[in-house]
Design a protein around this motif. Structure first.
Motif, short mmCIF file in Angstrom:
data_model
loop_
_atom_site.label_atom_id
_atom_site.label_comp_id
_atom_site.label_asym_id
_atom_site.label_seq_id
_atom_site.Cartn_x
_atom_site.Cartn_y
_atom_site.Cartn_z
N ARG A 129 17.54 19.39 12.75
CA ARG A 129 16.66 20.14 10.78
C ARG A 129 16.27 18.89 10.26
NH1 ARG A 129 17.17 22.32 5.96
NH2 ARG A 129 19.52 21.82 6.29
N GLU A 134 21.26 21.87 13.35
CA GLU A 134 21.12 21.75 12.17
C GLU A 134 20.60 20.35 11.87
OE1 GLU A 134 21.76 21.54 7.44
OE2 GLU A 134 21.02 23.14 9.58
N ILE A 141 29.58 24.70 10.94
CA ILE A 141 29.07 25.30 12.18
C ILE A 141 29.42 26.31 13.58
CG2 ILE A 141 26.73 25.13 12.42
CD1 ILE A 141 25.73 23.06 10.15
#
Length: 354
Positions: A266, A263, A246
């Protein structure tokens, strides 16, 4: 069910766990199991089996009973096997240690892991049987152990989604291997060469794995070769490689770090709410399978009430029945030893009847 309840009460005594000093009545355990079975659509015996698994790992029947209804609903909402869910909760309970309101803490962690499964790549029903690995891994890090377990869940999700882990088993194994990476002298030296201390000098425990990861990405700028020298364990690298990808795909630098943090956050915020659990559970309760379980649970409850009235009368009848059986046994033995006499007796009995 009564036998299982007695065995369960026996196994919880003498464990030395606070709140479990007194014996719990078998009737109380059976009643609770039936109540949960009816409300959550599970066989009450499965409820007792789940309690037994939790107590087998923790010795803590009180905590198991405190959160059993919530775990049953969470199991229903996620499509998980009830025994696996409660078994996993036992691993989490061991990981968090002795904390206030332990049942609520464990249940909160389980909802977080379930939520991660909703938005991630490994569903709760698959990860539940791997919770022992995550709980064990969490214990190696400093800080709040409940939060550590949730963090281990995040790394397991990333290992499956982007790190190359082919299954829930491999994802959980990757997390355990990541811990070994931080404990291996050669790897500790490799991190230190990049200016990163993986062991906290004050606690002598491993620092936050996400902070270590961010420092590793910043130090190497995502360079695969330098990054690999630190996370050289093939299994353990799966837990972090997804985040590294990522970072690289976002262009590295601050943009890459922002993407990695986004991320992580999340997955961190993905805990299943009570409302979401209630909605999913309500939908499952409309299925034929759930309705059958509820019907069977109610039927066993009726049977138990009947048994309460009949069994005492059967106990009173016992001596009479036994006398009859004893007399019948003697009669059969006499007939076997005296076949000719018994024939005349039988003939006489028939004549008398006529």
């Amino acid at each position: 069910m009564e036998k299982r309840a007695v065995d369960l009460a026996n196994s919880a005594l003498g464990t030395g766990v606070a709140g479990n000093e007194k014996r719990v009545g078998a009737g109380s355990l059976v009643s609770q199991a039936r109540e949960i079975g009816i409300s959550a659509g599970y066989d009450p015996e499965k409820v007792l089996e789940g309690l037994q698994k939790f107590v087998g790992k923790t010795g803590d029947l009180k905590t198991a009973r405190d959160m059993m209804a919530d775990l049953a609903r969470l199991s229903s909402a996620t499509g998980s096997e009830l025994e696996d869910m409660v078994d996993a909760a036992g691993d989490v309970a061991n990981a968090v240690g002795e904390v206030p309101n332990k049942g609520k803490v464990v249940e909160s962690v389980m909802r977080a892991i379930a939520g991660q499964g909703k938005v991630g790549a490994v569903e709760m029903k698959d990860l539940a049987v791997q919770m022992a690995k995550l709980g064990s891994a969490a214990g190696s890090f400093q800080g709040d152990q409940a939060k550590n377990v949730e963090t281990m869940g995040i790394f397991a999700q990333m290992a499956r989604a982007r790190g190359g882990a082919a299954s829930a088993t491999q994802a959980a194994t990757s997390v355990a291997a990541m811990v070994n990476t931080f404990k291996t002298p050669a790897r500790i030296a490799a991190f230190k060469k990049e200016g990163i201390d993986v062991i906290d000098k004050n606690t002598q425990m491993i620092r936050d794995p996400f902070e270590i990861l961010k420092e590793a990405l910043t130090a190497t700028q995502g360079d695969p070769e330098r990054f690999k020298k630190m996370y050289a364990n093939v299994q353990g690298a799966r837990a972090v490689e997804g985040f590294a990808n990522i970072y690289r795909q976002a262009g590295g630098g601050q943009k890459g770090m922002d993407a990695v943090t986004k991320e992580f956050d999340r997955l961190k915020a993905a805990s299943m709410s009570k409302a979401a659990i209630d909605e999913a559970h309500a939908a499952r309760m409309q299925t034929s399978a759930a309705k059958i379980e509820v019907f069977n649970a109610k039927l066993t409850e009726v049977g138990a009430k009947i048994a309460e009235k009949i069994l005492p009368q059967m106990e009173k009848l016992g001596p009479i029945v036994l006398d009859g059986v004893d007399g019948l046994g003697k009669l059969v033995a006499w007939i076997a030893e005296n076949p000719l006499k018994s024939a005349f007796v039988l003939l006489g009995a028939r004549s008398a009847r006529a």
